[in-house]
Scaffold this motif. Structure first.
Motif, PDB file in Angstrom:
ATOM      1  N   UNK A 103       0.832  -1.196   0.000  1.00 19.04           N
ATOM      2  CA  UNK A 103       0.000   0.000   0.000  1.00 19.04           C
ATOM      3  C   UNK A 103       0.874   1.256   0.000  1.00 19.04           C
ATOM      4  N   UNK A 104       0.248   2.389  -0.282  1.00 19.15           N
ATOM      5  CA  UNK A 104       0.955   3.664  -0.415  1.00 19.15           C
ATOM      6  C   UNK A 104       1.710   4.048   0.845  1.00 19.15           C
ATOM      7  N   UNK A 105       1.104   3.826   2.010  1.00 22.77           N
ATOM      8  CA  UNK A 105       1.769   4.180   3.269  1.00 22.77           C
ATOM      9  C   UNK A 105       3.045   3.363   3.463  1.00 22.77           C
ATOM     10  N   UNK A 152      14.354   0.484  -4.977  1.00 21.84           N
ATOM     11  CA  UNK A 152      15.093   1.433  -5.820  1.00 21.84           C
ATOM     12  C   UNK A 152      14.130   2.150  -6.774  1.00 21.84           C
ATOM     13  N   UNK A 153      13.192   1.405  -7.333  1.00 21.01           N
ATOM     14  CA  UNK A 153      12.188   2.009  -8.216  1.00 21.01           C
ATOM     15  C   UNK A 153      11.289   2.977  -7.478  1.00 21.01           C
ATOM     16  N   UNK A 154      10.919   2.617  -6.250  1.00 21.38           N
ATOM     17  CA  UNK A 154      10.075   3.508  -5.453  1.00 21.38           C
ATOM     18  C   UNK A 154      10.795   4.805  -5.138  1.00 21.38           C
ATOM     19  N   UNK A 155      12.086   4.702  -4.795  1.00 21.29           N
ATOM     20  CA  UNK A 155      12.874   5.896  -4.472  1.00 21.29           C
ATOM     21  C   UNK A 155      12.964   6.795  -5.702  1.00 21.29           C
ATOM     22  N   UNK A 183      11.573  10.598  -6.200  1.00 20.28           N
ATOM     23  CA  UNK A 183      12.399  11.722  -6.653  1.00 20.28           C
ATOM     24  C   UNK A 183      11.780  12.412  -7.865  1.00 20.28           C
ATOM     25  N   UNK A 184      11.160  11.642  -8.740  1.00 18.01           N
ATOM     26  CA  UNK A 184      10.555  12.204  -9.951  1.00 18.01           C
ATOM     27  C   UNK A 184       9.245  12.930  -9.672  1.00 18.01           C
ATOM     28  N   UNK A 185       8.452  12.414  -8.718  1.00 15.44           N
ATOM     29  CA  UNK A 185       7.093  12.917  -8.541  1.00 15.44           C
ATOM     30  C   UNK A 185       6.783  13.437  -7.143  1.00 15.44           C
ATOM     31  N   UNK A 245       2.944   8.179  -4.769  1.00 13.07           N
ATOM     32  CA  UNK A 245       2.195   6.987  -4.388  1.00 13.07           C
ATOM     33  C   UNK A 245       0.720   7.279  -4.135  1.00 13.07           C
ATOM     34  N   UNK A 246       0.149   8.142  -4.961  1.00 15.12           N
ATOM     35  CA  UNK A 246      -1.260   8.486  -4.837  1.00 15.12           C
ATOM     36  C   UNK A 246      -1.966   7.981  -6.090  1.00 15.12           C
TER      37      UNK A 246
END
Length: 101
Positions: free
Chosen positions: A7-9, A40-43, A47-49, A54-55
């Motif tokens: 989940x986003x949290x 790594x993808x989440x980080x 950084x990009x968004x 995560x919304x």
């Protein structure tokens, strides 16, 4: 092995551990039981968004935001290229020095 959904949290907390607490990606992946490479993808997405990372689906970027993001990415890629150029120069000065021969 199936794809696990987070989940986003959970994603935000894992990214916070890397970005704010300064922990290593692999360390956080191991401690939270995340598959190698996922964090790594989440980080990068963070950084990009930033806050929109995560919304649900990411809203389309404004042209100004996209330009800013692309300039930042371009600077990062240029730094990486410069580092690689220096490494090539170091290793090409004496090829036998680093080959184990």
């Amino acid at each position: 092995m199936g794809n696990r959904r987070y989940d986003s949290d959970f994603k935000r907390e894992a990214v916070r551990m890397v970005v704010e607490d300064g922990l290593g990606v692999r360390e956080v992946e191991r401690s939270l039981g995340i598959t190698h490479g996922v964090l790594k993808g989440w980080v990068q997405k963070h950084r990009d968004h930033q806050d929109a990372a995560f919304v649900g689906r990411v809203a389309a970027e404004s042209p100004e935001a996209e330009l800013k993001r692309l300039r930042k990415e371009n600077e990062r890629l240029q730094r990486e290229r410069d580092i690689l150029k220096k490494a090539v120069a170091i290793f090409s000065t004496d090829p036998h020095r680093y080959s184990g021969s």
